[in-house]
Design a protein around this motif. Structure first.
Motif, PDB file in Angstrom:
ATOM      1  N   ARG A  82       0.824  -1.212   0.000  1.00 35.94           N
ATOM      2  CA  ARG A  82       0.000   0.000   0.000  1.00 35.94           C
ATOM      3  C   ARG A  82       0.857   1.261   0.000  1.00 35.94           C
ATOM      4  NH1 ARG A  82      -5.333   1.680   0.718  1.00 35.94           N
ATOM      5  NH2 ARG A  82      -5.289   3.879   0.132  1.00 35.94           N
ATOM      6  N   ASP A  83       1.991   1.244   0.732  1.00 34.25           N
ATOM      7  CA  ASP A  83       2.884   2.399   0.717  1.00 34.25           C
ATOM      8  C   ASP A  83       3.430   2.639  -0.691  1.00 34.25           C
ATOM      9  OD1 ASP A  83       2.449   2.616   3.398  1.00 34.25           O
ATOM     10  OD2 ASP A  83       4.301   1.591   3.981  1.00 34.25           O
TER      11      ASP A  83
ATOM     12  N   VAL B  77       1.961   1.888  -3.536  1.00 40.05           N
ATOM     13  CA  VAL B  77       0.890   2.418  -4.377  1.00 40.05           C
ATOM     14  C   VAL B  77       0.602   3.872  -4.016  1.00 40.05           C
ATOM     15  CG1 VAL B  77      -1.528   2.145  -5.012  1.00 40.05           C
ATOM     16  CG2 VAL B  77      -0.087   0.133  -4.744  1.00 40.05           C
ATOM     17  N   ASP B  78       0.621   4.199  -2.708  1.00 37.18           N
ATOM     18  CA  ASP B  78       0.358   5.592  -2.304  1.00 37.18           C
ATOM     19  C   ASP B  78       1.419   6.540  -2.844  1.00 37.18           C
ATOM     20  OD1 ASP B  78      -1.916   4.824  -0.989  1.00 37.18           O
ATOM     21  OD2 ASP B  78      -0.970   4.686   0.987  1.00 37.18           O
ATOM     22  N   GLU B  79       2.690   6.122  -2.777  1.00 34.56           N
ATOM     23  CA  GLU B  79       3.742   6.971  -3.324  1.00 34.56           C
ATOM     24  C   GLU B  79       3.565   7.168  -4.831  1.00 34.56           C
ATOM     25  OE1 GLU B  79       7.480   5.335  -2.332  1.00 34.56           O
ATOM     26  OE2 GLU B  79       7.174   5.427  -0.159  1.00 34.56           O
ATOM     27  N   THR B  80       3.168   6.104  -5.516  1.00 38.15           N
ATOM     28  CA  THR B  80       2.967   6.221  -6.959  1.00 38.15           C
ATOM     29  C   THR B  80       1.735   7.060  -7.275  1.00 38.15           C
ATOM     30  OG1 THR B  80       3.893   3.987  -7.123  1.00 38.15           O
ATOM     31  CG2 THR B  80       2.849   4.885  -9.090  1.00 38.15           C
ATOM     32  N   ALA B  81       0.712   6.949  -6.451  1.00 41.93           N
ATOM     33  CA  ALA B  81      -0.531   7.703  -6.697  1.00 41.93           C
ATOM     34  C   ALA B  81      -0.283   9.197  -6.673  1.00 41.93           C
ATOM     35  CB  ALA B  81      -1.587   7.311  -5.667  1.00 41.93           C
ATOM     36  N   SER B  82       0.595   9.653  -5.749  1.00 42.39           N
ATOM     37  CA  SER B  82       0.866  11.092  -5.692  1.00 42.39           C
ATOM     38  C   SER B  82       1.497  11.576  -6.988  1.00 42.39           C
ATOM     39  CB  SER B  82       1.779  11.402  -4.509  1.00 42.39           C
ATOM     40  OG  SER B  82       3.020  10.735  -4.650  1.00 42.39           O
TER      41      SER B  82
ATOM     42  N   GLU C  45      -1.333  11.507  -9.832  1.00 45.98           N
ATOM     43  CA  GLU C  45      -2.284  12.616  -9.780  1.00 45.98           C
ATOM     44  C   GLU C  45      -1.731  13.857 -10.445  1.00 45.98           C
ATOM     45  OE1 GLU C  45      -3.129  12.995  -5.683  1.00 45.98           O
ATOM     46  OE2 GLU C  45      -4.501  11.276  -5.608  1.00 45.98           O
TER      47      GLU C  45
ATOM     48  N   ILE D 179      -8.346   3.692  -5.616  1.00 47.61           N
ATOM     49  CA  ILE D 179      -7.495   2.655  -5.032  1.00 47.61           C
ATOM     50  C   ILE D 179      -8.332   1.834  -4.064  1.00 47.61           C
ATOM     51  CG2 ILE D 179      -5.439   2.183  -3.639  1.00 47.61           C
ATOM     52  CD1 ILE D 179      -4.263   4.779  -4.671  1.00 47.61           C
TER      53      ILE D 179
ATOM     54  N   ASP E 110      -7.969  -1.448  -1.430  1.00 47.62           N
ATOM     55  CA  ASP E 110      -6.917  -2.209  -0.745  1.00 47.62           C
ATOM     56  C   ASP E 110      -7.544  -3.257   0.166  1.00 47.62           C
ATOM     57  OD1 ASP E 110      -4.630  -3.177   0.373  1.00 47.62           O
ATOM     58  OD2 ASP E 110      -4.229  -1.410   1.611  1.00 47.62           O
TER      59      ASP E 110
ATOM     60  N   GLN F 154       7.437   1.472  -9.156  1.00 49.46           N
ATOM     61  CA  GLN F 154       6.651   2.660  -9.447  1.00 49.46           C
ATOM     62  C   GLN F 154       6.584   2.917 -10.952  1.00 49.46           C
ATOM     63  OE1 GLN F 154       8.373   5.817  -7.173  1.00 49.46           O
ATOM     64  NE2 GLN F 154       7.567   5.088  -5.220  1.00 49.46           N
TER      65      GLN F 154
END
Length: 865
Positions: free
Chosen positions: A548-549, A551-556, A559, A570, A572, A587
């Motif tokens: 999840r970390d 994916v969150d870094e990639t999501a930023s 966006e 997303i 999870d 990533q």
């Protein structure tokens, strides 16, 4: 007949014939011929050395690799010549004299290489300096400037004459021109400008005659005379060996005639015994023919060849039916004589009946007289004992109309139940058969052919599965090699563009054109980095982190990069699932998949990313890859875009395949390679008009108790990026690239000092009046660390900058131990080098011993070594 004396005589005869045949073949003659061939190779290599030395003197040969290779050929063949000539003392003395002459020549060659290298370099500098001085004086137009330019031309003409004629007259003429140029430069005030030209002229005046004298000494080598002496001795020995060989061949002919007469007599004696073995030979020949057909046939012909083999074996022993049952696949092959129908349930029933009999030699079962055994009441068995448990089997065979039965059952534990059987419905040869070993051979031959056919089909299936992987591996290696060379070309374009941009007005049309060239070069560098990432082979630096970390870094980043009308969702369900991962590379996978999804929806829609943890107890096939049992983290990227047809789905992971005019076809190919490097697999589901789903499986790891993240890297401090005239040492073995780097450093406000060798760099650090702010090393990584250690010994506090195409697999402690403070991307750009030099200036202003790690080159870097 007593065999002892006969055997002793036969052995003695064999030894005599062997000795005579050996002498008749004249191995010594072959050795002398080989020695003569080796000597010719030595002479050829010596002539090639003379040719290359002359080519190097005239400047045609740019390096000495061929000379070094030919000297190695001389050494190798000289050792072979010594081995071929053996213990011959006279030839040995001649070879030693030849070796001494070649050793003398080798010393002269080494001296010539050193002198000629100095001569060629000095001559090149002389030409460059001459042109520069002539060009400068052309602008002065008249007067003393014209005299100075004319004297430079006269000196160049004298030097050209000296390169062709090194006699005393040419030397005296050059001395006179050098003296006149010195006087002219003093008179015209050009002493400083003419000084380098004078120095190189004097060096050429000394080196040209010395080099030619050395060359004449080398070309007049006594090695040729020694080689002729060795050749004469070898020819004498070869002639003597040939004469002896002819005598022994004549003796061998006489003995051969006598032996032929003896063989005729023995053949008559053996004829009677041959009849007894004819039957066995026919059977063995049949088996050999069957084996040959199996080896040369394909899968499509297997059934017909097995049926033909059964018919031939049955004909040899007089059987009416023959059959083979494959124990692994239960496949049945059978043959029957014309007019004979297979028994109901046969040969499946034969497999069951065979279990009731005791196996004989080699796993064979032979029941020679079934009807007589079935009528027996006392349990007597013809030719062998059959236990009471086989009585029912005998009765059933009799009911099937068999007179005799022979079967060979499988002895392989991995393939039980296989059987080769023969049925006789009438009295015949089968009732007298006792050589069971041949039937085991026949069974193994047919069984091996059937198994080979099965393995061939399995191999075709596996090859079809691996075909894509092999093709991508080959294309990846090719793309990586091409990209490395293209990287240097683009770097040169970018470097010269930046230098040209500094020299034009900011708002001019030329400045705009240069900016467009720079942007195009940067796009080319980005494409090269993507190709290098696709072609990279090796392990990356990984750490344990939550999915999840990641994916969150990639999501930023997504966006900020996705179109504004694309919504990112997303989901999870993975919990605390962790994977060993290289975050930057994974990533890149998610970025590529999300970008493709956005393009498939024409910039409007929802990109859904689902995270889950899956425990698989069985192997899972995803696309062309197969994953074993275990726990996996899955990343599913779904869009509702146009979708793909079957033909496109088959090729989307091929490198350079794309359906978009602006695409390069490396996004999905690189993504699959990255996933495979992490031990995972990727698959795709899509249909036209129904969207696309990419599913990535990555192996999980045991969660760690401490956080897997790492503290963010240090940011560059805000500072001026231009220098104030500080000296920068530049080390690059490529002269053209060194000139470009010097211009970039000078444009940044520093004083460049460029060298091409490490020894020159070390001497430059000791020059008085120079305080270097940093040293830039542009060398292969294999030698860069050694050069850095050498520079640190001369200047322990000097910051060192390493230019490399790859820093991904270099650990910071290794760089710190080598004294390297900063790393820049190769090819070097002005902006990145300015930041690195600025940090080096700052590091010298801080307390001694502070480790300052600069900005690493961004983007996927690939090693050049």
């Amino acid at each position: 007949m007593r065999t002892g004396p006969f055997a002793a005589g036969a052995v003695a005869l064999v030894l005599l014939l062997t000795w005579i045949a050996f002498r008749g073949m004249s191995a010594e003659l072959d050795d002398w011929k080989h020695a003569s061939t080796v000597l010719e190779k030595i002479e050829t290599a010596r002539n090639m050395i003379d040719r290359d030395v002359l080519s190097a003197r005239t400047g045609i040969l740019r390096n000495y690799d061929s000379i070094v290779r030919e000297v190695g050929v001389l050494r190798t063949n000289l050792e072979r010549l010594r081995a071929d000539t053996g213990d011959d003392a006279e030839i040995g003395d001649a070879i030693r004299a030849l070796q001494d002459a070649l050793a003398r020549d080798e010393g002269l060659i080494e001296d010539f290489k050193s002198r000629n290298a100095l001569l060629q370099n000095s001559l090149a500098y002389f030409v460059v300096l001459n042109r520069n001085l002539e060009g400068q004086e052309q602008y002065q137009g008249q007067g003393q400037g014209r005299d100075f330019a004319g004297q430079i031309g006269r000196l160049a003409a004298a030097m050209l004459r000296l390169t062709l004629d090194t006699t005393s007259g040419s030397i005296a003429h050059v001395d006179a021109q050098l003296e006149v140029l010195l006087i002219t430069s003093i008179a015209t005030g050009n002493v400083v400008a003419a000084q380098p030209l004078l120095e190189h002229g004097r060096m050429l005046r000394d080196q040209l005659p010395a080099t030619d004298a050395l060359l004449r000494n080398l070309l007049s080598s006594p090695a040729s005379g020694h080689m002729e002496a060795v050749q004469g001795l070898i020819e004498e020995r070869a002639a003597a060996a040939g004469a002896a060989a002819g005598m022994f061949r004549y003796m061998l002919y006489i003995i051969s005639v006598l032996l032929a007469c003896m063989l005729v007599y023995l053949g008559a004696q053996l004829q009677a015994r041959a009849r007894a073995l004819r039957f066995r030979a026919n059977f063995e020949h049949t088996i050999a023919a069957i084996s040959t057909r199996f080896l040369s046939s394909g899968s499509a012909d297997l059934t017909s060849h097995v049926d033909l083999a059964l018919s031939e074996l049955a004909a040899c022993i007089g059987a009416d039916r023959a059959y083979f049952v494959d124990g692994r696949t239960a496949g049945v092959y059978q043959w029957s004589r014309n007019g004979v129908e297979p028994a109901p349930g046969w040969p499946e029933r034969a497999r069951l009946l065979a279990a009731a009999f005791e196996r004989g030699d080699n796993g064979t079962i032979h029941v020679p007289a079934i009807r007589r055994i079935a009528r027996a009441t006392t349990g007597a068995r013809a030719g062998r004992e059959i236990d009471r448990g086989s009585g029912d089997a005998i009765d059933r065979m009799a009911d099937a109309g068999l007179h005799a039965w022979l079967g060979v059952v499988s002895s392989n534990a991995e393939c039980p139940g296989g059987i080769l059987g023969f049925d006789a419905l009438r009295p015949g040869p089968m009732t007298k058969w006792h050589d069971y070993g041949l039937f085991r051979m026949a069974f193994d031959t047919i069984s091996a052919a059937v198994e080979r056919d099965r393995l061939a089909r399995e191999k075709e299936r596996l090859e079809a599965g691996l075909q894509q992987a092999r093709r991508m591996e080959t294309v990846g290696a090719l793309a990586s090699g091409v990209a490395h060379n293209f990287n240097n070309i683009v770097g040169a374009i970018l470097g010269y563009t930046e230098m040209a941009r500094e020299r034009v007005p900011p708002d001019s049309r030329l400045a705009g054109n240069l900016d467009e060239i720079r942007l195009a070069a940067e796009r080319a560098l980005a494409l090269v980095d993507q190709i290098l990432t696709f072609g990279r082979r090796g392990t990356s630096q990984r750490k344990l982190m939550r999915v999840r970390d990641l994916v969150d870094e990639t999501a930023s980043m997504l966006e900020a990069s996705l179109p504004p009308r694309i919504e990112l969702r997303i989901r999870d369900s993975s919990g605390d699932t962790r994977i060993p991962a290289d975050p930057a590379r994974l990533q890149q996978v998610l970025m590529n998949l999300a970008a493709n999804a956005a393009q498939a929806m024409d910039g409007k829609g929802v990109v859904d990313i689902a995270i889950a943890g899956i425990e698989s107890k069985d192997a899972v096939r995803l696309g062309s890859d197969e994953l074993g049992p275990g726990r996996y983290a899955t990343l599913t990227v779904t869009d509702r875009g146009r979708g793909m047809d079957g033909a496109t789905r088959e090729r989307i992971f091929e490198p350079f395949f794309t359906t978009r005019p602006e695409g390069n076809g490396l996004g999905l190919a690189t993504a699959r390679e990255i996933v495979r490097e992490h031990g995972g697999a990727i698959s795709v589901r899509s249909a036209p008009g129904e969207g696309t789903t990419f599913e990535v499986w990555l192996p999980c790891a045991i969660p760690e108790s401490r956080p897997s993240g790492s503290p963010p890297g240090r940011q560059l401090p805000p500072a001026s990026l231009r220098g104030d005239g500080e000296a920068v040492l530049i080390l690059d073995g490529d002269g053209r690239r060194l000139l470009r780097l010097e211009e970039i450093v000078a444009a940044l406000g520093y004083e460049p000092v460029g060298v091409t060798r490490a020894e020159e760099a070390a001497r430059s650090l000791g020059r008085p009046g120079f305080e270097f702010v940093a040293a830039l090393i542009c060398q292969p990584r294999s030698s860069a660390f050694e050069i850095s250690a050498l520079l640190r010994r001369e200047a322990p506090d000097l910051p060192i900058i390493l230019a490399t195409t790859s820093a991904a697999d270099i650990h910071p402690p290794v760089l710190a131990a080598a004294g390297i403070r900063e790393i820049v991307h190769s090819p070097v750009t002005a902006a990145e080098l300015a930041r690195a030099l600025s940090l080096c200036r700052k590091s010298q202003e801080t307390a001694a011993g502070e480790a300052s790690w600069g900005t690493m080159a961004t983007g996927p870097l690939s090693p050049t070594e």
